[in-house]
Design an enzyme around this catalytic site. Sequence first.
Site: not given
Ligand code: IPE
Ligand code: IPE
Ligand code: MG
Length: 245
Positions: A23-24, A26-27, A40, A74, A134, A197
């Site tokens: 996760d993260g 986008g940020r 991504h 999204r 693996l 979470r």
């Molecule tokens: C969880 O991340 C899904 C994946 C990492 C593929 P999200 O960014 O979609 O989750 P929420 O919306 O913050 O719970």
């Molecule tokens: C995780 O990064 C990638 C996927 C959920 C596919 P995010 O796209 O959720 O990035 P944030 O949470 O917006 O930073």
């Molecule tokens: Mg996210």
Amino acid sequence: MTPNPSPQADAPPPPRHVAIIMDGNGRWAKARGLPRVAGHQRGVDALRGVVEAGQEMKIDFLTLYAFSSENWKRPPTEVDDLMGLLRLYLRRELRDLHRNGVRIRFIGEWRRLAVDIVKLIEDAESTTAQNYGLTLVIAVNYGSHREIVEATKRIAAAVADGAMAVGDIDEEVFATHLHTDGIPDPDLVIRTSGEQRLSNFLLWQAGYAELVFMDVLWPDFNKTSLEQAIDEFHHRERRYGATSG
Ligand code: IPE
Ligand code: IPE
Ligand code: MG
């Protein structure tokens, strides 16, 4: 006598199954004034690195949450970008992964994706099915609630058909109806980006996993980050409901 014991000779073995909520992205991009897709793209580089690290560290199973069943909410352009990156990853990496003995498995409702992606996934799974390095498990269009409901339906149908008795249903039988049939439960679940979470990830399977939440954004996650999470794991005491031993 053991000749030249390595400095890590006494290191505890790594967890058998590590699962990661990546996760993260986008940020990471936003902090740099870049479009989300750039995050991504860098996320795929991090993924490649962590698969290599997992192999070096002799982890048996590495599960990566790539796209949740909720991620369809999204914007369509972002969904397209993510699907495009999955395509690219499979096209570019399959040969190397296979050469390195990686076995690839997908979980989630990936058969509902675009036909060419379904074909790439089938190809990746069948090409690497006999590998014994693996096991890389990629969760795409995955959501635990749906997985559990589908398992329940299949069990109910078997009971209705007379193929199974209600008394035959136990945890073990239930688990064989999940997408993760044949994959041991994760010992360690890592989530990056500071969110704490599970977002519908391995809810059944992670019942006794150690959870490690890290502030690092996924594109910045590397071998050292994985080592830190595993070090934290080794400091936890897994009691499974019993008293301290
Ligand atoms: C969880 O991340 C899904 C994946 C990492 C593929 P999200 O960014 O979609 O989750 P929420 O919306 O913050 O719970
Ligand atoms: C995780 O990064 C990638 C996927 C959920 C596919 P995010 O796209 O959720 O990035 P944030 O949470 O917006 O930073
Ligand atoms: Mg996210």
